[in-house]
Design an enzyme around this catalytic site. Structure first.
Site, PDB file in Angstrom:
ATOM      1  N   HIS A  18       0.839  -1.198   0.000  1.00 20.42           N
ATOM      2  CA  HIS A  18       0.000   0.000   0.000  1.00 20.42           C
ATOM      3  C   HIS A  18       0.875   1.249   0.000  1.00 20.42           C
ATOM      4  O   HIS A  18       1.808   1.363   0.812  1.00 20.42           O
ATOM      5  CB  HIS A  18      -0.929  -0.010   1.218  1.00 20.42           C
ATOM      6  CG  HIS A  18      -2.035  -1.008   1.092  1.00 20.42           C
ATOM      7  ND1 HIS A  18      -2.517  -1.754   2.141  1.00 20.42           N
ATOM      8  CD2 HIS A  18      -2.779  -1.356  -0.002  1.00 20.42           C
ATOM      9  CE1 HIS A  18      -3.500  -2.534   1.705  1.00 20.42           C
ATOM     10  NE2 HIS A  18      -3.678  -2.308   0.414  1.00 20.42           N
ATOM     11  N   GLU A  36       1.752   3.344   3.064  1.00 14.92           N
ATOM     12  CA  GLU A  36       2.379   2.550   4.129  1.00 14.92           C
ATOM     13  C   GLU A  36       3.844   2.300   3.766  1.00 14.92           C
ATOM     14  O   GLU A  36       4.450   1.306   4.192  1.00 14.92           O
ATOM     15  CB  GLU A  36       1.597   1.249   4.320  1.00 14.92           C
ATOM     16  CG  GLU A  36       0.136   1.523   4.704  1.00 14.92           C
ATOM     17  CD  GLU A  36      -0.774   0.295   4.643  1.00 14.92           C
ATOM     18  OE1 GLU A  36      -0.265  -0.831   4.553  1.00 14.92           O
ATOM     19  OE2 GLU A  36      -2.003   0.490   4.678  1.00 14.92           O
ATOM     20  N   HIS A  48       2.350  -4.126   6.780  1.00 16.73           N
ATOM     21  CA  HIS A  48       1.451  -3.007   6.488  1.00 16.73           C
ATOM     22  C   HIS A  48       1.486  -2.077   7.692  1.00 16.73           C
ATOM     23  O   HIS A  48       2.134  -2.363   8.701  1.00 16.73           O
ATOM     24  CB  HIS A  48       0.022  -3.528   6.279  1.00 16.73           C
ATOM     25  CG  HIS A  48      -0.158  -4.316   5.020  1.00 16.73           C
ATOM     26  ND1 HIS A  48      -0.857  -3.829   3.940  1.00 16.73           N
ATOM     27  CD2 HIS A  48       0.279  -5.547   4.658  1.00 16.73           C
ATOM     28  CE1 HIS A  48      -0.849  -4.734   2.971  1.00 16.73           C
ATOM     29  NE2 HIS A  48      -0.168  -5.789   3.380  1.00 16.73           N
ATOM     30  N   GLU A  50       0.767  -5.438  11.111  1.00 17.82           N
ATOM     31  CA  GLU A  50       0.382  -4.018  11.023  1.00 17.82           C
ATOM     32  C   GLU A  50       1.278  -3.224  11.974  1.00 17.82           C
ATOM     33  O   GLU A  50       1.072  -3.241  13.186  1.00 17.82           O
ATOM     34  CB  GLU A  50      -1.095  -3.843  11.405  1.00 17.82           C
ATOM     35  CG  GLU A  50      -2.067  -4.545  10.468  1.00 17.82           C
ATOM     36  CD  GLU A  50      -2.347  -3.765   9.187  1.00 17.82           C
ATOM     37  OE1 GLU A  50      -1.776  -2.670   8.993  1.00 17.82           O
ATOM     38  OE2 GLU A  50      -3.152  -4.261   8.378  1.00 17.82           O
TER      39      GLU A  50
HETATM   40 ZN   LIG Z   1      -1.865  -2.034   4.054  1.00 13.92          ZN
END
Ligand SMILES: [Zn+2]
Length: 311
Positions: free
Chosen positions: A75, A78, A222, A281
């Site tokens: 992403h 990110e 992420h 994350e």
């Molecule tokens: Zn992500």
């Protein structure tokens, strides 16, 4: 030497890499060249090219049979996951060069037992768009400007997708049709799963690399939340729970088995291979995470990365 001591000892090495808050695909490439010059045992491969023709790099280290994979920047906003992963890679390489302990194993022993694959920036076009705006979008300039106008965005700091508005982590053949029905039907700055699975060169490159190597354990980085997703439709191996609890113990990141989400890289990986796959994350806050939090996050990420090599 325990892992924490190892991290203290290496601090001086990390400072030699010139990190910056505008860490784009060019910064990444320079970083890779610098790392390889310093640690010639790093192998550098190109696994595909983005829509704008930017190479998607994979680094590999080690000669063993246990195959571990890390990736970052699926992403765009990110992108901090890219320098975070490369710092962890450098810690590993430094430990190999000095043959010092990582956890309870000597790094050179890990080198001979393990093969690590790292794709630090899956979505280089998206990252460049985030940093530099539509002037670097080439033939997709009208597309990204139209999307931003629709959503009344002035900048590209909310952008997660690739350069033509497809969310690369919503592209994988794991109940993709569920996401197609409930996510945007047209290109967007986030969440649009494409018109069919693996329509984008960046997600295809990750798919092909994974099929080729069938890694034993994959970690997709992420941001944000300080949580680790480790399951998909109860198809993950039982070992995943033990491993994620170990990651929790060393990082404080909370394990979450499943959420109502499909078509992600981790989802597909678990469904297809029945092997360990984790979405990590990093950090806590609002994306993009501020650069000032880099050092704090880096400690947790490095602990998880190093541990992923030893377990
Ligand atoms: Zn992500």
């Amino acid at each position: 030497m325990v892992q924490n001591d190892l991290m203290e000892k290496e601090t001086h090495i990390m400072s030699e890499i010139r990190f910056q808050s505008k860490y784009d695909s060019n910064s990444c490439m320079n970083h890779l060249v610098e790392l390889q010059r310093k640690y010639p045992f790093i192998k550098l491969n190109v696994i595909g090219t983005s829509l704008l023709g930017t190479p998607i790099y994979e680094l590999s280290v080690g000669e063993g049979v246990k195959k571990i994979h890390w990736n970052g920047s699926f992403h765009a906003n990110e992108w901090i996951t890219t320098p975070l992963l490369l710092k962890s890679l450098e810690r590993f390489c430094h430990a190999i060069a000095e043959d010092i302990l990582i956890d309870e194993d000597y790094a050179q022993s890990i080198y001979h037992q393990t093969k690590l694959s790292v794709v630090p920036m899956v979505n280089p076009d998206g990252v460049d768009l985030f940093h530099h705006g539509s002037s670097v979008a080439g033939m997709y300039k009208p597309v990204v400007e139209k999307i931003n106008n629709q959503y009344k965005h002035v900048t590209f700091t909310s952008w997660k997708a690739n350069i033509r508005g497809v969310d690369l982590n919503n592209q994988f053949p794991a109940h993709w049709e569920i996401e197609q029905k409930r996510k945007p039907l047209l290109p967007s700055f986030r969440d649009f799963p494409g018109y069919y699975p693996l329509s984008e060169p960046e997600s295809r490159a990750m798919y092909q690399l994974s099929i080729q190597h069938s890694f034993d354990r994959v970690l997709a980085f992420h941001s944000q939340g300080e949580v680790i997703y480790y399951g998909y439709n109860q198809a993950e191996p039982s070992r995943s729970k033990e491993v994620v609890e170990d990651f929790q113990r060393i990082s404080g990141y909370l394990p979450i088995r499943t959420i109502d989400s499909h078509a992600g890289y981790k989802d597909w990986y678990i469904q297809h291979f029945k092997k360990e796959a984790y979405t990590v994350e990093v950090g806590k806050g609002i994306n993009p995470l501020p650069w000032s939090t880099f050092n704090y996050q880096e400690k947790q990420v490095s602990r998880i990365c190093m541990r992923s090599l030893c377990l």
